[in-house]
Structure formats: C-alpha cells, structure tokens
Motif scaffolding. Structure first.
Motif, PDB file in Angstrom:
ATOM      1  N   VAL B  33       0.841  -1.204   0.000  1.00  0.00           N
ATOM      2  CA  VAL B  33       0.000   0.000   0.000  1.00  0.00           C
ATOM      3  C   VAL B  33       0.877   1.254   0.000  1.00  0.00           C
ATOM      4  O   VAL B  33       0.605   2.223  -0.737  1.00  0.00           O
ATOM      5  N   GLU B  48      -7.005   1.568   2.372  1.00  0.00           N
ATOM      6  CA  GLU B  48      -5.908   0.591   2.364  1.00  0.00           C
ATOM      7  C   GLU B  48      -6.396  -0.846   2.516  1.00  0.00           C
ATOM      8  O   GLU B  48      -5.770  -1.777   2.045  1.00  0.00           O
ATOM      9  N   VAL B  51      -7.112  -3.457  -0.576  1.00  0.00           N
ATOM     10  CA  VAL B  51      -6.043  -4.152  -1.295  1.00  0.00           C
ATOM     11  C   VAL B  51      -6.051  -5.648  -0.981  1.00  0.00           C
ATOM     12  O   VAL B  51      -5.756  -6.474  -1.857  1.00  0.00           O
TER      13      VAL B  51
END
Lengths: 256, 115
Positions: B33, B48, B51
């Motif tokens: 990230v 985040e 992901v």
C-alpha cells in the motif's frame, strides 16, 4: 491486548464478510492481514507524532470504510463460498448425494476388490464359504453407513452454515432428509455358509412402503418396517442436533 | 469516516498496480500500500483495506504466490507475482494503454476544438 472498540469493529467487519458469502478461509486470512495492517498503521501514525487515540482514529480512516472492504471482497468472485452461491444444492441436497455417493463407491470398491482377487486366482467364486472374521468388519461397515456417516454429514453441514453465518433453513432440511433416509435404509450382507452358496449384498429403504396401495398390491407392504425406519431416522435426527448443540456450547465457551 | 479516495476510473487499476509492483519484488500488504502511494505520488488513494481482497483473489487465480515470514516477532504474508501473474500484467497493461490512448485522443480533440 486489543481494545474493546477495536475488537467490536473487526468483529463487525468479519460478520459482514461472512454474511456476504465470502468463504470462511478467505475471511480468516483477510481479517488477520487487516489486523496486522491496522497495527502497522497505528505505529506509523504514532511515529509521526500523534497520540495513541488519534493514531488509532487515523489508522481506521486509512483502512477505509467497512463498506469499501466488503465491496472490494464482493467484487472478487474467487473469494465467494460455494455454499453461499448454491445453498439449496450444497446444504439441501448435498448431504444426501454425498451419502449415496459414499455407499456406491464402497460397493464398487468391494466388488472391484473381489474382481481383482478372482483375476489373480486368489479367490475362486463358490469354492468356500466366507471366513467368520468377515462378520465383524461387515457389521462395522453397515453401522458406519447407517449411523455414523449420515450423522457426521448432517452435523457438519449445520456447523458449516453457522460458520458461514447463513440461514439454517436448508442445512436443517438437508440434515433431516439424510437422517430419515439413512435411518430407514437397510444394508444387508448375507454370507455363504457352505461351498457353492453365493453371498448377498442388498440395500433397501423402508420408506418406500409409504406408497401403501402400490406396495400392498405388490405384497411388500410392511408397516412395522416403515415405522422402524421412521424411528431410526428420528434417532439419527436427534443425534445430529445433539452434536450441533454440543458444538455450539463448545464454540460459545471458546469465545468467552 | 474514511479519507477521500477516487473510486471513479479505478476499475481494474488496483489490480494493475498490485501486479506491476509485485512483479519487481515481493512485498507484504502494508508495504505494498505504501509502495502504491509512493509510486503514484499519492495521486491514487484507495482505502488501504481494499487491497487485501484483491491480493487474495489474485492468489486464488494463480497470479500471485504468498509465503509467511516472521519479521520482528510478527507474521507477515509476502506476495510475489507468478509467471501467470506477469502474463496477466502484460494483458492489463496493453488494455490500459489502449484506454489511455483513446482518452488522450478525445482530450486532444477537445483542445483542438477550443483552439
């Protein structure tokens, strides 16, 4: 030690992922990595000079909203559990088909084994009666298919549905179906007792006698067999739900 | 409330970025990230947490391989692109190039129209 608020937030996200149909093994992996990510983000924010409370708030913001994580998971078909996509097939018909399949595979394996032994001239058909030690394993096989396997499959389906946070309607229907059918199925193995007499393996189901007018006409109506089948089926159902109840108690104790 | 992200035009982009970055070297999620933000000059910001489902899905497709590694007493899961992942990256980059070329043509065209 995780804070209560943090535990609640992760727990809520985990439940939403499971309810959305994401496979439990993927949810476990995702949650573990998200927790690690959160810890890393908190450390990073503290290193930037934030106090712990502000750092946690910033870390939550960085992770994104619950909705965004769930949407991201839902956008990946590979993460969806088969049971969530086809609950009727997996939980309703799955146990029954699994059980029938297991019986047919075993019968095929037994017949195949004898064919191989005959081909190798180790066994000659009708040359001798079966040895007495075969009785024990034969009874064990029958007990396994009529008591242990259906109960294990029924309970496993209920537990799998709970772990997936799915409705218990179809798993219960599947467990009842397999319990009744297995309880009313008679598997009989008749051994030959003297040279020349063939052995016999038969599988029948007493629930068929519910079609009384037809079975009466055919002369195979046996109400006592029907009632026995229902009785044994109910015993199976009771064992399945007892196993499920015990598992729930264990899971609750483990969670405390 | 989550920070501002830019979900528009993002379809398929995280997958492209993840495969591109992981084809250079293996990384764990947090590291990845940070790498996305750094390599795009923070132009691309995603929550985040989004992901991880992408990483798991790419792994399930055989595009990524993962391995556990203990680092400073913590278990990290490192991901790297497989041969299938690199092939997929090639296809995604070709598709991306086709789209950006098409968009650039339209943008240039509208500039010319103004001039």
């Amino acid at each position: 030690m995780q804070k209560l608020e943090e535990l609640v937030q992760f727990d809520r996200l985990e439940n939403r992922l499971l309810r959305s149909g994401i496979a439990p093994r993927h949810v476990r992996g995702l949650m573990s990595e998200l927790r690690n990510h959160f810890d890393d983000a908190v450390r990073s924010e503290v290193a930037k000079g934030l106090d712990p409370a502000s750092a946690e708030r910033a870390a939550w913001q960085r992770l994104g909203s619950e909705d965004s994580v769930v949407q991201s998971a839902l956008a990946q078909p590979q993460l969806r559990a088969l049971a969530a996509r086809f609950p009727k097939l997996i939980f309703g018909g799955g146990p029954f088909l699994l059980w029938i399949g297991a019986i047919f595979l075993t019968v095929a394996a037994i017949v195949g084994s004898f064919d191989i032994l005959r081909a190798l001239d180790i066994v000659t058909p009708g040359a001798h009666p079966e040895p007495p030690w075969l009785y024990g394993p034969a009874i064990a096989v029958i007990f396994f298919y009529s008591r242990i396997l259906p109960v294990a499959i029924g309970a496993a389906m209920l537990i799998a549905a709970v772990r997936q946070r799915l409705s218990l309607r179809w798993p219960m229907a599947g467990a009842v179906l397999i319990s009744l059918f297995a309880g009313s199925t008679d598997i009989t193995i008749k051994f030959s007792t003297h040279v020349g007499e063939p052995g016999e393996l038969s599988i029948g189901n007493s629930l068929i006698t519910v079609l009384a007018p037809i079975t009466e006409a055919l002369g195979i109506f046996k109400p006592e067999m029907f009632l026995r089948g229902i009785g044994l089926g109910l015993v199976n159902i009771a064992i399945v739900f007892a196993a499920y109840w015990l598992w729930q108690r264990y899971a609750r104790l483990k969670a405390i | 409330m989550a920070r501002k992200t830019n979900p528009e035009f993002m379809t398929g982009v995280p997958e492209l970025l993840v495969l591109r970055l992981l084809s250079d070297r293996e990384m764990y999620g947090y590291e990845l990230v940070q790498a996305i933000e750094t390599s795009t000059g923070e132009a691309i910001k995603v929550g985040e947490g989004v992901v991880y489902p992408i990483l798991h899905a790419l792994e399930a497709q055989g595009c990524l391989a993962s391995r556990r590694k203990a680092v400073e007493g913590r278990m990290r899961i490192y991901y790297s692109a497989t041969a299938a992942g690199k092939k997929r990256l090639g296809a995604l980059m070709t598709e991306w190039q086709r789209i950006t070329d098409a968009v650039a043509t339209v943008v240039r065209g509208s500039k010319h129209a103004k001039a």
